[in-house]
Design a protein around this motif. Structure first.
Motif, mmCIF file in Angstrom:
data_model
loop_
_atom_site.group_PDB
_atom_site.id
_atom_site.type_symbol
_atom_site.label_atom_id
_atom_site.label_comp_id
_atom_site.label_asym_id
_atom_site.label_seq_id
_atom_site.Cartn_x
_atom_site.Cartn_y
_atom_site.Cartn_z
ATOM 1 N N VAL A 74 31.646 6.943 -13.168
ATOM 2 C CA VAL A 74 30.524 7.020 -12.233
ATOM 3 C C VAL A 74 30.161 8.489 -12.023
ATOM 4 N N ASP A 75 28.888 8.767 -11.800
ATOM 5 C CA ASP A 75 28.412 10.131 -11.533
ATOM 6 C C ASP A 75 29.289 10.795 -10.473
ATOM 7 N N ALA A 76 29.629 12.062 -10.702
ATOM 8 C CA ALA A 76 30.554 12.790 -9.825
ATOM 9 C C ALA A 76 30.100 12.798 -8.367
ATOM 10 N N ALA A 77 28.814 12.956 -8.108
ATOM 11 C CA ALA A 77 28.318 12.968 -6.726
ATOM 12 C C ALA A 77 28.534 11.606 -6.061
ATOM 13 N N LEU A 78 28.354 10.527 -6.816
ATOM 14 C CA LEU A 78 28.593 9.196 -6.259
ATOM 15 C C LEU A 78 30.085 8.958 -6.007
ATOM 16 N N VAL A 79 30.936 9.491 -6.892
ATOM 17 C CA VAL A 79 32.380 9.391 -6.683
ATOM 18 C C VAL A 79 32.765 10.102 -5.389
ATOM 19 N N ALA A 80 32.277 11.335 -5.228
ATOM 20 C CA ALA A 80 32.582 12.104 -4.014
ATOM 21 C C ALA A 80 32.071 11.380 -2.773
ATOM 22 N N ASP A 81 30.863 10.845 -2.836
ATOM 23 C CA ASP A 81 30.295 10.085 -1.718
ATOM 24 C C ASP A 81 31.151 8.873 -1.374
ATOM 25 N N ALA A 82 31.540 8.112 -2.383
ATOM 26 C CA ALA A 82 32.336 6.909 -2.153
ATOM 27 C C ALA A 82 33.691 7.271 -1.548
ATOM 28 N N ASP A 124 43.093 23.320 3.434
ATOM 29 C CA ASP A 124 42.442 23.259 4.735
ATOM 30 C C ASP A 124 41.002 23.770 4.716
ATOM 31 N N ASP A 125 40.516 24.183 3.570
ATOM 32 C CA ASP A 125 39.114 24.582 3.449
ATOM 33 C C ASP A 125 38.205 23.373 3.204
ATOM 34 N N GLY A 126 38.768 22.174 3.212
ATOM 35 C CA GLY A 126 37.993 20.953 2.999
ATOM 36 C C GLY A 126 37.907 20.535 1.545
ATOM 37 N N SER A 127 38.644 21.210 0.678
ATOM 38 C CA SER A 127 38.603 20.887 -0.750
ATOM 39 C C SER A 127 39.286 19.563 -1.052
ATOM 40 N N HIS A 128 38.727 18.887 -2.050
ATOM 41 C CA HIS A 128 39.283 17.644 -2.575
ATOM 42 C C HIS A 128 39.207 17.711 -4.087
ATOM 43 N N VAL A 129 40.280 17.288 -4.748
ATOM 44 C CA VAL A 129 40.289 17.193 -6.200
ATOM 45 C C VAL A 129 40.837 15.822 -6.549
ATOM 46 N N LEU A 130 40.023 15.061 -7.293
ATOM 47 C CA LEU A 130 40.413 13.729 -7.727
ATOM 48 C C LEU A 130 40.691 13.760 -9.223
ATOM 49 N N GLN A 131 41.746 13.092 -9.645
ATOM 50 C CA GLN A 131 42.134 13.037 -11.052
ATOM 51 C C GLN A 131 42.077 11.603 -11.534
ATOM 52 N N PHE A 143 35.397 18.841 -5.120
ATOM 53 C CA PHE A 143 34.292 19.069 -4.183
ATOM 54 C C PHE A 143 34.860 19.478 -2.836
ATOM 55 N N VAL A 144 33.977 19.924 -1.956
ATOM 56 C CA VAL A 144 34.370 20.308 -0.603
ATOM 57 C C VAL A 144 33.670 19.372 0.377
ATOM 58 N N ASN A 145 34.418 18.876 1.338
ATOM 59 C CA ASN A 145 33.870 18.035 2.391
ATOM 60 C C ASN A 145 33.088 18.941 3.343
ATOM 61 N N THR A 146 31.776 18.835 3.307
ATOM 62 C CA THR A 146 30.895 19.706 4.086
ATOM 63 C C THR A 146 30.139 18.890 5.138
ATOM 64 N N GLN A 147 29.301 19.579 5.897
ATOM 65 C CA GLN A 147 28.533 18.927 6.958
ATOM 66 C C GLN A 147 27.514 17.928 6.411
ATOM 67 N N GLN A 151 24.958 19.811 0.879
ATOM 68 C CA GLN A 151 25.921 20.918 0.786
ATOM 69 C C GLN A 151 27.123 20.514 -0.060
ATOM 70 N N MET A 152 27.592 19.288 0.121
ATOM 71 C CA MET A 152 28.736 18.806 -0.642
ATOM 72 C C MET A 152 28.415 18.765 -2.131
ATOM 73 N N VAL A 153 27.234 18.267 -2.486
ATOM 74 C CA VAL A 153 26.841 18.156 -3.892
ATOM 75 C C VAL A 153 26.860 19.527 -4.564
ATOM 76 N N GLU A 154 26.480 20.568 -3.826
ATOM 77 C CA GLU A 154 26.496 21.925 -4.391
ATOM 78 C C GLU A 154 27.900 22.401 -4.740
ATOM 79 N N THR A 155 28.916 21.808 -4.133
ATOM 80 C CA THR A 155 30.304 22.243 -4.365
ATOM 81 C C THR A 155 30.990 21.472 -5.492
#
Length: 190
Positions: A74-82, A124-131, A143-147, A151-155
């Protein structure tokens, strides 16, 4: 210490001081470079390194089992969103890439696709890495969990590596960390 290629995947860490507690190991930092972006807190007193070391060891032990077919291509932005939606946000929605919220949460936990955060302050900077282990390749979505979603998509950074290269980076970092820890322990006896 830097192991890997920062433009694709690298693990960077430093030991400031070894400590006697085996679950903590040492004070320092542990960051991941994914697709040319740094994820994690790079400061000499960012975290105790026990969780990060154990997470790398766990990934090596569980090689090939970080499988979540519903999100693997699945598209990376959709993965991060889910992922963020299911794990952190209480926003009403009907589905997460074709799955229910409980199904996503169960699948994330059972497949151990979350590399970061790893249980300590390293991310603690809000970073997430999925493997995701996908056949003979590994997909990383960072990606970074942003407001906001924009903003998140840019990361977001996404990289694909062959599994041999990916797990070699982890093994090389683990071996180098053990060596550095041994040296630090002798300089600052634990």
């Amino acid at each position: 210490m830097l192991v890997g290629d920062v433009s694709i995947l690298a693990i960077e860490s430093a030991i400031t001081r070894a400590v006697p507690n085996r679950s903590q190991l040492a004070l320092g930092y542990f960051v991941l470079h994914v697709g040319g972006k740094v994820y994690g807190v790079r400061a000499l007193d960012a975290t105790m390194l026990g969780c990060s070391f154990q997470e790398v060891e766990n990934r090596l032990r569980r090689r090939g089992t970080h499988v979540l077919p519903a999100l693997a291509d699945v598209d990376a932005a959709l993965v991060a969103d889910a992922y963020l939606g299911a794990m952190y946000r209480n926003t009403p929605r009907t589905g997460y890439c074709g799955l229910s919220r409980p199904a996503v949460i169960d699948a994330i936990h059972s497949s151990a696709v979350v590399w970061a955060p790893d249980g300590d302050e390293a991310f603690d900077d809000g970073s997430h890495v999925l493997q995701f282990d996908v056949g003979d390749r590994v997909r990383l979505v960072a990606f970074v969990n942003t407001q906001t979603r924009d903003q998140m998509v840019e990361t977001i950074r996404e990289v694909w590596l062959d599994a041999v290269s990916f797990y070699s980076i982890l093994l090389n970092w683990s071996n180098e960390f053990r060596n550095m820890y041994s040296i630090a322990s002798k300089l600052d006896p634990v």
